[in-house]
Write an enzyme that holds these catalytic residues in place. Sequence first.
Site, PDB file in Angstrom:
ATOM      1  N   ASN A 154       0.858  -1.049  -0.044  1.00 36.54           N
ATOM      2  CA  ASN A 154       0.038   0.103   0.077  1.00 36.54           C
ATOM      3  C   ASN A 154       0.704   1.456  -0.232  1.00 36.54           C
ATOM      4  O   ASN A 154       0.263   2.269  -0.375  1.00 36.54           O
ATOM      5  CB  ASN A 154      -0.920   0.111   1.116  1.00 36.54           C
ATOM      6  CG  ASN A 154      -0.327   0.036   2.620  1.00 36.54           C
ATOM      7  OD1 ASN A 154       0.936  -0.511   2.661  1.00 36.54           O
ATOM      8  ND2 ASN A 154      -1.076   0.070   3.454  1.00 36.54           N
ATOM      9  N   GLU A 251       4.793  -4.690  11.848  1.00 33.78           N
ATOM     10  CA  GLU A 251       3.666  -4.082  11.645  1.00 33.78           C
ATOM     11  C   GLU A 251       2.645  -4.482  10.734  1.00 33.78           C
ATOM     12  O   GLU A 251       2.667  -4.800   9.389  1.00 33.78           O
ATOM     13  CB  GLU A 251       4.388  -2.395  10.535  1.00 33.78           C
ATOM     14  CG  GLU A 251       5.216  -1.827  11.348  1.00 33.78           C
ATOM     15  CD  GLU A 251       4.668  -0.984  12.374  1.00 33.78           C
ATOM     16  OE1 GLU A 251       3.517  -0.897  12.766  1.00 33.78           O
ATOM     17  OE2 GLU A 251       5.430  -0.476  13.041  1.00 33.78           O
ATOM     18  N   CYS A 285      -3.452   0.422   6.815  1.00 39.35           N
ATOM     19  CA  CYS A 285      -3.409  -0.604   7.894  1.00 39.35           C
ATOM     20  C   CYS A 285      -4.169  -0.083   9.270  1.00 39.35           C
ATOM     21  O   CYS A 285      -4.868  -0.831   9.720  1.00 39.35           O
ATOM     22  CB  CYS A 285      -2.163  -0.885   8.318  1.00 39.35           C
ATOM     23  SG  CYS A 285      -0.960   0.739   8.543  1.00 39.35           S
ATOM     24  N   GLU A 459       7.702   1.908  14.768  1.00 39.64           N
ATOM     25  CA  GLU A 459       8.501   2.569  13.734  1.00 39.64           C
ATOM     26  C   GLU A 459       8.249   4.060  13.908  1.00 39.64           C
ATOM     27  O   GLU A 459       7.525   4.530  14.524  1.00 39.64           O
ATOM     28  CB  GLU A 459       8.032   2.144  12.280  1.00 39.64           C
ATOM     29  CG  GLU A 459       8.225   0.532  11.578  1.00 39.64           C
ATOM     30  CD  GLU A 459       8.027   0.538  10.377  1.00 39.64           C
ATOM     31  OE1 GLU A 459       6.899   0.825   9.831  1.00 39.64           O
ATOM     32  OE2 GLU A 459       8.917  -0.269   9.851  1.00 39.64           O
TER      33      GLU A 459
HETATM   34  N1  NAD Z   1       0.939  -2.049  10.566  1.00 41.29           N
HETATM   35  C1  NAD Z   1       1.573  -1.266   9.463  1.00 41.29           C
HETATM   36  O1  NAD Z   1       2.176  -0.437   9.427  1.00 41.29           O
HETATM   37  C2  NAD Z   1       1.028  -1.975   7.906  1.00 41.29           C
HETATM   38  C3  NAD Z   1       1.294  -0.994   7.076  1.00 41.29           C
HETATM   39  C4  NAD Z   1       0.766  -1.445   5.812  1.00 41.29           C
HETATM   40  C5  NAD Z   1       0.010  -2.638   5.584  1.00 41.29           C
HETATM   41  N2  NAD Z   1      -0.111  -3.330   6.590  1.00 41.29           N
HETATM   42  C6  NAD Z   1      -0.886  -4.839   6.472  1.00 41.29           C
HETATM   43  O2  NAD Z   1      -0.366  -5.525   5.328  1.00 41.29           O
HETATM   44  C7  NAD Z   1      -1.225  -6.198   4.722  1.00 41.29           C
HETATM   45  C8  NAD Z   1      -1.587  -6.000   3.190  1.00 41.29           C
HETATM   46  O3  NAD Z   1      -0.281  -6.143   2.756  1.00 41.29           O
HETATM   47  P1  NAD Z   1       0.283  -7.452   1.929  1.00 41.29           P
HETATM   48  O4  NAD Z   1      -0.966  -8.241   1.548  1.00 41.29           O
HETATM   49  O5  NAD Z   1       1.312  -7.068   0.918  1.00 41.29           O
HETATM   50  O6  NAD Z   1       0.643  -8.442   3.372  1.00 41.29           O
HETATM   51  P2  NAD Z   1       1.355  -9.532   3.011  1.00 41.29           P
HETATM   52  O7  NAD Z   1       1.216 -10.270   4.240  1.00 41.29           O
HETATM   53  O8  NAD Z   1       0.634 -10.452   2.028  1.00 41.29           O
HETATM   54  O9  NAD Z   1       2.781  -9.431   2.476  1.00 41.29           O
HETATM   55  C9  NAD Z   1       3.761  -8.466   3.005  1.00 41.29           C
HETATM   56  C10 NAD Z   1       5.270  -8.870   2.843  1.00 41.29           C
HETATM   57  O10 NAD Z   1       5.625 -10.326   3.286  1.00 41.29           O
HETATM   58  C11 NAD Z   1       6.095 -11.061   2.215  1.00 41.29           C
HETATM   59  N3  NAD Z   1       6.000 -12.582   2.828  1.00 41.29           N
HETATM   60  C12 NAD Z   1       4.721 -13.073   2.399  1.00 41.29           C
HETATM   61  N4  NAD Z   1       5.071 -14.387   3.185  1.00 41.29           N
HETATM   62  C13 NAD Z   1       5.946 -14.373   3.438  1.00 41.29           C
HETATM   63  C14 NAD Z   1       6.937 -15.187   4.423  1.00 41.29           C
HETATM   64  N5  NAD Z   1       6.632 -16.511   4.717  1.00 41.29           N
HETATM   65  N6  NAD Z   1       8.457 -15.013   4.705  1.00 41.29           N
HETATM   66  C15 NAD Z   1       8.565 -13.877   4.425  1.00 41.29           C
HETATM   67  N7  NAD Z   1       8.037 -12.944   3.685  1.00 41.29           N
HETATM   68  C16 NAD Z   1       6.869 -13.071   3.078  1.00 41.29           C
HETATM   69  C17 NAD Z   1       5.332 -10.729   0.853  1.00 41.29           C
HETATM   70  O11 NAD Z   1       6.133 -11.029  -0.138  1.00 41.29           O
HETATM   71  C18 NAD Z   1       5.274  -9.194   1.245  1.00 41.29           C
HETATM   72  O12 NAD Z   1       6.604  -8.552   0.620  1.00 41.29           O
HETATM   73  C19 NAD Z   1      -2.712  -5.843   5.718  1.00 41.29           C
HETATM   74  O13 NAD Z   1      -3.126  -6.838   6.349  1.00 41.29           O
HETATM   75  C20 NAD Z   1      -2.182  -4.383   6.254  1.00 41.29           C
HETATM   76  O14 NAD Z   1      -2.945  -4.162   7.192  1.00 41.29           O
HETATM   77  C21 NAD Z   1       0.197  -3.190   7.956  1.00 41.29           C
HETATM   78  O1  LIG Z   2      -0.655   1.704   6.115  1.00 41.71           O
HETATM   79  C1  LIG Z   2      -0.111   1.975   7.141  1.00 41.71           C
HETATM   80  C2  LIG Z   2       0.864   2.992   7.389  1.00 41.71           C
HETATM   81  C3  LIG Z   2       0.391   4.312   7.321  1.00 41.71           C
HETATM   82  C4  LIG Z   2      -0.581   4.901   8.095  1.00 41.71           C
HETATM   83  N1  LIG Z   2      -0.955   6.080   7.578  1.00 41.71           N
HETATM   84  C5  LIG Z   2      -0.098   6.158   6.666  1.00 41.71           C
HETATM   85  N2  LIG Z   2       0.713   5.246   6.518  1.00 41.71           N
END
Ligand code: NAD
Ligand SMILES: O=CCc1c[nH]cn1
Length: 485
Positions: A154, A251, A285, A459
């Site tokens: 995202n 995160e 997120c 972070e």
């Molecule tokens: N808390 C935060 O700061 C934050 C910010 C943005 C997104 N998110 C979360 O991310 C999710 C959406 O993103 P997504 O679909 O890309 O997430 P995802 O968990 O599918 O993937 C995240 C990353 O992990 C990698 N990955 C997947 N399986 C792995 C493994 N077994 N070992 C190592 N790496 C692996 C993926 O290739 C990708 O780079 C949502 O749940 C959202 O809430 C959290």
């Molecule tokens: O997606 C999660 C991190 C974030 C929250 N606001 C801006 N970036």
Amino acid sequence: MGYDTQPKASHFVDGQYIEDTSGAVMEVVYPATGAVIARLHEATPAIIEKAITSGRRAQAEWAGMMGVERGRILRRAADIMRERNYDLSVLETHDTGKPMSETLYVDATSGADALEYFGGLAGSLTGEHVPLGGDWGYTVREPLGLCVGLGAWNYPTQIACWKGAPALACGNAMIFKPSETTPLCALKVAEILHEAGLPAGLYNVIQGAGDVGRALVGDERVDKVSLTGSVPTGKRVYASAAEGMKHVTMELGGKSPLVVFEDADLDNAVGGAILGNFYSTGQVCSNGTRVFVHKSIKEAFLKRLAERLGSAKIGDPLDETVNFGPMVSSSQRDIVLDYIAKGKAEGARLVCGGSVIAGDGFYIQPTVFADVTDDMVIAREEIFGPVMAVLDFEDEADVIARANNTEYGLSAGVFTRDISRAHRVIGQLQAGSCFINSYNDAPVELPFGGSKLSGVGRENSKTAIEHYSQLKSVYVRMGDVEAPF
Ligand SMILES: NC(=O)c1ccc[n+]([C@@H]2O[C@H](COP(=O)([O-])OP(=O)(O)OC[C@H]3O[C@@H](n4cnc5c(N)ncnc54)[C@H](O)[C@@H]3O)[C@@H](O)[C@H]2O)c1
Ligand SMILES: O=CCc1c[nH]cn1
């Protein structure tokens, strides 16, 4: 100038672009049209090995440099990012589909903020002197070594910088693996860091999906893993990192509550709910997707919300007047459509939206459900799309208990004019990143991260330094050693 969406090569390792065409092909799709805008290759074992060996080699020298020297390079990179903000924003829009009306103000600028902030801190990362009677001790703040960053799709530029900047400021090297869905922007971050003077090998970007991430996390030469991603991935990565007793930052996802009391400024509350549900087409997120609205103002809230959603400009994200773009991929849109179907089937009231928008891009309408109850799937699971669930409440203690009744704990917000209530309620909400009369602000000066299943560590802010460094304690005896024999 403008960036080509097809990068020179898939990976940026040891200060240069490199390719290994034996890696599986990754197609990068522009979410607004469905067109393939780049073809990359996943990292092979040879690329992974080069990223690790060059990172470890470079880190040893980097850790020996003065903090102010490291910081100067990061601050120079921040300046370059700001100068290139327009081109970086266009690339971010192609990578993610987020509208330029967002990317121009949030992504590279937030990345530059992180580089500037941690660049500024780099010279001050010292230990302390500890008087111990006649003796004394001191602590030394040391880097962890080789860090791995794993990104979600995202905020590709922001995530690459939020992880890279504190890691480098503390004297570490980083291998960053962006999401396979949005692989383009992190390569530019690497290019800019090296243009600013970062020695080769310190910030390597390699491409791939879960397998490449798994190989990095499982390698014994890696000292720390920072993941931004979903809770299921977080559990897997945390478990694998634990095998090697590696440091972690997680995160992860959320299903955050936003509580609107009867005395709230209605338009501000509606604005907060819009920011917390529809910004980045709902793919944030920390979104406040469970909007608890006091029963006495619920219909007025919904009416004003529907009016304001009616003026959303949905369309070509490269048009700077557009403020609502497509979802990142057709598969993510399908997941969201499935949740909308569940919301309807469970009897929630569809206030607006609920359908795809015809065309080649992955568009879906901003969607609001009212009369949602706590047990409905759309009130319990993270949707990660533009779907707001509005729930009623009447009693403060009851809404706090219901807001906390979730395995997640990323964010929480409250809208009220009663300042005592605002702090009282926020004090009881189980979440890492909270908002009073606002939603989704993420300045680099404040820690960002979640509690419960939403994550480990923080972070941004000075706190991030704790997660990219460790303390060495030294006891200094000034007199003779008294041994028992
Ligand atoms: N808390 C935060 O700061 C934050 C910010 C943005 C997104 N998110 C979360 O991310 C999710 C959406 O993103 P997504 O679909 O890309 O997430 P995802 O968990 O599918 O993937 C995240 C990353 O992990 C990698 N990955 C997947 N399986 C792995 C493994 N077994 N070992 C190592 N790496 C692996 C993926 O290739 C990708 O780079 C949502 O749940 C959202 O809430 C959290
Ligand atoms: O997606 C999660 C991190 C974030 C929250 N606001 C801006 N970036």
